[in-house]
Design a protein around this motif. Structure first.
Motif, PDB file in Angstrom:
ATOM      1  N   LYS A 428       0.833  -1.206   0.000  1.00 30.42           N
ATOM      2  CA  LYS A 428       0.000   0.000   0.000  1.00 30.42           C
ATOM      3  C   LYS A 428       0.867   1.254   0.000  1.00 30.42           C
ATOM      4  O   LYS A 428       0.583   2.219  -0.731  1.00 30.42           O
ATOM      5  CB  LYS A 428      -0.918  -0.015   1.220  1.00 30.42           C
ATOM      6  CG  LYS A 428      -2.013   1.064   1.175  1.00 30.42           C
ATOM      7  CD  LYS A 428      -3.082   0.713   0.163  1.00 30.42           C
ATOM      8  CE  LYS A 428      -4.329   1.552   0.356  1.00 30.42           C
ATOM      9  NZ  LYS A 428      -5.435   1.084  -0.492  1.00 30.42           N
ATOM     10  N   LEU A 431       2.295   1.711  -3.413  1.00 28.26           N
ATOM     11  CA  LEU A 431       1.254   2.175  -4.329  1.00 28.26           C
ATOM     12  C   LEU A 431       1.017   3.674  -4.148  1.00 28.26           C
ATOM     13  O   LEU A 431       0.909   4.428  -5.132  1.00 28.26           O
ATOM     14  CB  LEU A 431      -0.039   1.402  -4.087  1.00 28.26           C
ATOM     15  CG  LEU A 431      -1.298   1.909  -4.796  1.00 28.26           C
ATOM     16  CD1 LEU A 431      -1.115   1.916  -6.308  1.00 28.26           C
ATOM     17  CD2 LEU A 431      -2.507   1.067  -4.398  1.00 28.26           C
ATOM     18  N   PHE A 436       0.758   3.544  -9.055  1.00 32.50           N
ATOM     19  CA  PHE A 436       0.248   2.231  -9.450  1.00 32.50           C
ATOM     20  C   PHE A 436       1.303   1.185  -9.119  1.00 32.50           C
ATOM     21  O   PHE A 436       2.471   1.507  -8.860  1.00 32.50           O
ATOM     22  CB  PHE A 436      -0.162   2.194 -10.924  1.00 32.50           C
ATOM     23  CG  PHE A 436       0.985   2.213 -11.912  1.00 32.50           C
ATOM     24  CD1 PHE A 436       1.456   1.042 -12.486  1.00 32.50           C
ATOM     25  CD2 PHE A 436       1.565   3.413 -12.292  1.00 32.50           C
ATOM     26  CE1 PHE A 436       2.488   1.062 -13.414  1.00 32.50           C
ATOM     27  CE2 PHE A 436       2.599   3.445 -13.219  1.00 32.50           C
ATOM     28  CZ  PHE A 436       3.067   2.261 -13.785  1.00 32.50           C
ATOM     29  N   LEU A 477      -3.958  -4.279  -0.102  1.00 35.54           N
ATOM     30  CA  LEU A 477      -4.567  -3.530  -1.192  1.00 35.54           C
ATOM     31  C   LEU A 477      -6.074  -3.731  -1.170  1.00 35.54           C
ATOM     32  O   LEU A 477      -6.563  -4.753  -0.687  1.00 35.54           O
ATOM     33  CB  LEU A 477      -4.009  -4.003  -2.537  1.00 35.54           C
ATOM     34  CG  LEU A 477      -2.497  -3.897  -2.730  1.00 35.54           C
ATOM     35  CD1 LEU A 477      -2.104  -4.421  -4.113  1.00 35.54           C
ATOM     36  CD2 LEU A 477      -1.994  -2.469  -2.536  1.00 35.54           C
ATOM     37  N   THR A 478      -6.804  -2.780  -1.699  1.00 35.87           N
ATOM     38  CA  THR A 478      -8.239  -2.985  -1.862  1.00 35.87           C
ATOM     39  C   THR A 478      -8.456  -4.004  -2.980  1.00 35.87           C
ATOM     40  O   THR A 478      -7.545  -4.303  -3.763  1.00 35.87           O
ATOM     41  CB  THR A 478      -8.953  -1.682  -2.238  1.00 35.87           C
ATOM     42  OG1 THR A 478      -8.527  -1.269  -3.544  1.00 35.87           O
ATOM     43  CG2 THR A 478      -8.655  -0.584  -1.225  1.00 35.87           C
ATOM     44  N   GLU A 481      -7.809  -2.437  -6.349  1.00 33.38           N
ATOM     45  CA  GLU A 481      -6.378  -2.199  -6.549  1.00 33.38           C
ATOM     46  C   GLU A 481      -5.661  -3.500  -6.915  1.00 33.38           C
ATOM     47  O   GLU A 481      -4.806  -3.520  -7.822  1.00 33.38           O
ATOM     48  CB  GLU A 481      -5.757  -1.594  -5.289  1.00 33.38           C
ATOM     49  CG  GLU A 481      -6.149  -0.148  -5.041  1.00 33.38           C
ATOM     50  CD  GLU A 481      -5.807   0.342  -3.651  1.00 33.38           C
ATOM     51  OE1 GLU A 481      -5.953   1.567  -3.402  1.00 33.38           O
ATOM     52  OE2 GLU A 481      -5.404  -0.480  -2.788  1.00 33.38           O
ATOM     53  N   LYS A 484      -6.588  -4.380 -10.512  1.00 31.42           N
ATOM     54  CA  LYS A 484      -5.847  -3.539 -11.455  1.00 31.42           C
ATOM     55  C   LYS A 484      -4.380  -3.953 -11.518  1.00 31.42           C
ATOM     56  O   LYS A 484      -3.767  -3.911 -12.598  1.00 31.42           O
ATOM     57  CB  LYS A 484      -5.972  -2.066 -11.054  1.00 31.42           C
ATOM     58  CG  LYS A 484      -7.314  -1.445 -11.372  1.00 31.42           C
ATOM     59  CD  LYS A 484      -7.324   0.037 -11.052  1.00 31.42           C
ATOM     60  CE  LYS A 484      -8.635   0.691 -11.478  1.00 31.42           C
ATOM     61  NZ  LYS A 484      -8.650   2.148 -11.180  1.00 31.42           N
ATOM     62  N   TRP A 489      -2.698  -2.224 -14.519  1.00 25.58           N
ATOM     63  CA  TRP A 489      -1.418  -1.693 -14.063  1.00 25.58           C
ATOM     64  C   TRP A 489      -0.255  -2.575 -14.513  1.00 25.58           C
ATOM     65  O   TRP A 489       0.833  -2.065 -14.795  1.00 25.58           O
ATOM     66  CB  TRP A 489      -1.427  -1.541 -12.546  1.00 25.58           C
ATOM     67  CG  TRP A 489      -2.327  -0.435 -12.071  1.00 25.58           C
ATOM     68  CD1 TRP A 489      -2.849   0.592 -12.813  1.00 25.58           C
ATOM     69  CD2 TRP A 489      -2.805  -0.233 -10.738  1.00 25.58           C
ATOM     70  NE1 TRP A 489      -3.632   1.415 -12.039  1.00 25.58           N
ATOM     71  CE2 TRP A 489      -3.618   0.934 -10.758  1.00 25.58           C
ATOM     72  CE3 TRP A 489      -2.639  -0.908  -9.539  1.00 25.58           C
ATOM     73  CZ2 TRP A 489      -4.250   1.419  -9.608  1.00 25.58           C
ATOM     74  CZ3 TRP A 489      -3.271  -0.429  -8.390  1.00 25.58           C
ATOM     75  CH2 TRP A 489      -4.063   0.722  -8.433  1.00 25.58           C
TER      76      TRP A 489
END
Length: 544
Positions: A428, A431, A436, A477-478, A481, A484, A489
């Motif tokens: 996190k 990020l 990203f 991460l969510t 996220e 992605k 990403w």
């Protein structure tokens, strides 16, 4: 009368557009996560040849397109094709023929498996094995070759640790490659007992002599391994992989198999540094239908599990070690200059905080400012929080493997100590600094499954629910996220965001179909998630 006229006119115009366009394939009655910010969810998708022509509502797609084939997804879930942003696809394929030691619980179990393997293949004069991890054993120490020497006095045995950064070999093999107690390496070592005898354990660059003398597989054996690897990856939902370190010979083998239509996996290849690689840099990028070669992969340090990761201060569980860099500083400077000159992406394996700091600072000297060169740090496993701003300042991409966190969490703090854990597996934080993050598995060091990547990134637990609140869960991460990181990403990290990573008109028809909604499924039900279909460039390459 006017109302009737307009209704008639609308009906006429509708009838003119009904089934007015052709497509090869339409998937419908689905819940589609496009990852397109302009149209995040849809119900149907039309594909012509290898390209998405429209994504939209069920009625719009079915009324507009006449297709050769319709697939009713029956309410299942469609995602952009999963991309593994860092793996070793070729090594995985070749290694499928080696002795599998993943999950062994002791050195004795390794020896037992080795004996059975030798009995099954009595003609093998050189045995390769892969996957042991002393951190999973009750006695968490590196093994000694004494039993290997007794069992195999006249046959070469090379058993590589799970991280690929250590191996144990027998005396017969040491003699063959002429490794003695007097041998020395930059970026490697051969471990010794207190009385000065070789234990058989080789760390990092000390393994290179063994690798250089391995018997070569035939082209038929290599082809068989890669096609099996492809089959397994498609079944896992992968549509593209980033192979982190290939020779030009391996690139040519991939080109040959893809040219024959046998290898359909899309590969973004990082070249290992060599004279042949430098010649390719001078020639320019390779950008083919399913193969891209525009980057170089360097090794900064070793691995944390074998105490080869370079730390700023000694290991908490071995105060005599700080780890090692694989090469001299000028090596990294030289290849950074090559990549900058010839416009190739540079990607460097960095595990320890000292290695990350060194490479980030070296990148900064060459990049000088924000840019779009997309140089990457592979793993970014332990990063001093004071160094994290360099990712943002110089547009450097963190490429991480979430299953490393859930594999290492049982012993990582013993290696690193509480203070260093603040920057360990800090996805996190990375990020937030970089904007990203690219996610991969590092298979075969971890399993090939992108669903495990998602699970580890979001929940940071093992399947038994350990630890209760997640491993340093503020760094999780969510769900979106993580999704992605495995799609859009990952494509962005490969300069491929214009052709893959999201489901939009004009992009490649790379899709992964699951039986579950990754954005809502309960953690306890995750084992029930299955890949139902995988499509690469519009072709169904896997169907359950």
């Amino acid at each position: 009368m006017k109302q009737i006229f307009y209704i008639a006119l609308a009906g006429f115009l509708f009838s003119c557009n009904y089934k007015s366009k052709e497509a090869d394939l339409v998937l419908h009655n689905a819940i589609i996560y496009t990852l397109d910010d302009n149209y995040p969810k849809a119900q149907a998708i039309a594909i012509n040849a290898d390209t998405i022509v429209q994504v939209g509502a069920e009625r719009d797609i079915l009324n507009t397109y006449k297709a050769d084939r319709y697939i009713d997804c029956q309410g299942t879930y469609v995602y952009p094709g999963f991309i593994d942003a860092h793996c070793h696809f070729v090594r995985y394929g070749i290694g499928l023929q080696d002795l599998d030691l993943v999950g062994t619980k002791s050195w004795d179990e390794c020896l037992s498996k080795l004996k059975k393997y030798s009995e099954k293949y009595p003609g093998k004069k050189w045995i390769n094995g892969w996957g042991w991890d002393q951190n999973d054993w009750q006695v968490k120490e590196f093994p000694n070759k004494e039993e290997l020497d007794k069992l195999f006095p006249n046959k070469a045995v090379n058993l590589v640790r799970i991280d690929g950064h250590a191996a144990i070999v027998n005396q017969f093999l040491l003699d063959q490659v002429e490794i003695t107690i007097h041998s020395s390496w930059t970026g490697g070592e051969a471990l010794q007992t207190e009385d000065g005898k070789l234990t058989g354990v080789l760390i990092d660059n000390a393994m290179e002599l063994v690798r250089a003398n391995e018997p070569e597989l035939s082209l038929a054996e290599m082809e068989e391994g890669l096609l099996i690897a492809q089959k397994k990856c498609f079944a896992a939902g992968l549509t593209s992989v980033v192979d982190a370190g290939l020779s030009m010979n391996e690139v040519e083998m991939i080109q040959n198999l893809q040219g024959q239509g046998k290898l359909k996996m899309q590969i973004y290849a990082m070249l290992s540094p060599s004279e042949e690689a430098l010649e390719q840099l001078k020639k320019g990028k390779i950008e083919e239908d399913r193969l891209t070669v525009r980057s170089v992969k360097l090794y900064g340090d070793g691995a944390l599990g074998s105490r080869g990761a370079l730390l700023k201060k000694p290991y908490s569980d071995d105060h005599g070690k700080v780890g090692l860099m694989r090469e001299l500083p000028e090596f990294y400077e030289e290849w950074a200059a090559y990549c900058k000159k010839y416009d190739f992406q540079l990607n460097t394996h960095c595990i320890g905080d000292a290695a990350n700091a060194f490479i980030l600072e070296m990148y900064a000297r060459h990049l000088k400012e924000m840019n779009d060169l997309r140089w990457r740090i592979e793993h970014a496993q332990v990063v001093d929080p004071e160094d994290m701003n360099l990712f943002n300042e110089f547009s450097i991409i963190p490429s991480v493997q979430p299953t490393h966190a859930t594999s290492d969490m049982y012993w990582a703090e013993k290696r690193l100590g509480m203070f260093r854990m603040k920057g360990a597996y800090a996805y996190k934080s990375l990020l937030e600094k970089s904007g990203f993050i690219a996610l991969g598995t590092d298979f075969p060091i971890e399993q090939i499954y992108p669903l495990e990547t998602f699970y580890s990134a979001v929940f940071r637990q093992d399947k038994k629910g350990f630890p209760k609140d997640g491993f340093n869960n503020k760094e999780s991460l969510t769900r979106i996220e993580a999704l992605k990181g495995m799609t859009l990403w990952a494509a962005l990290a490969n300069f491929e965001e214009k052709k893959k990573g999201s489901l939009e008109a004009g992009k490649q028809a790379d899709l992964t179909v699951l039986n579950a909604d990754l954005n809502t499924i309960q953690k306890e039900l995750f084992d029930e998630v299955e890949v139902l279909k995988t499509l690469v460039q519009g072709e169904i390459v896997y169907e359950k």
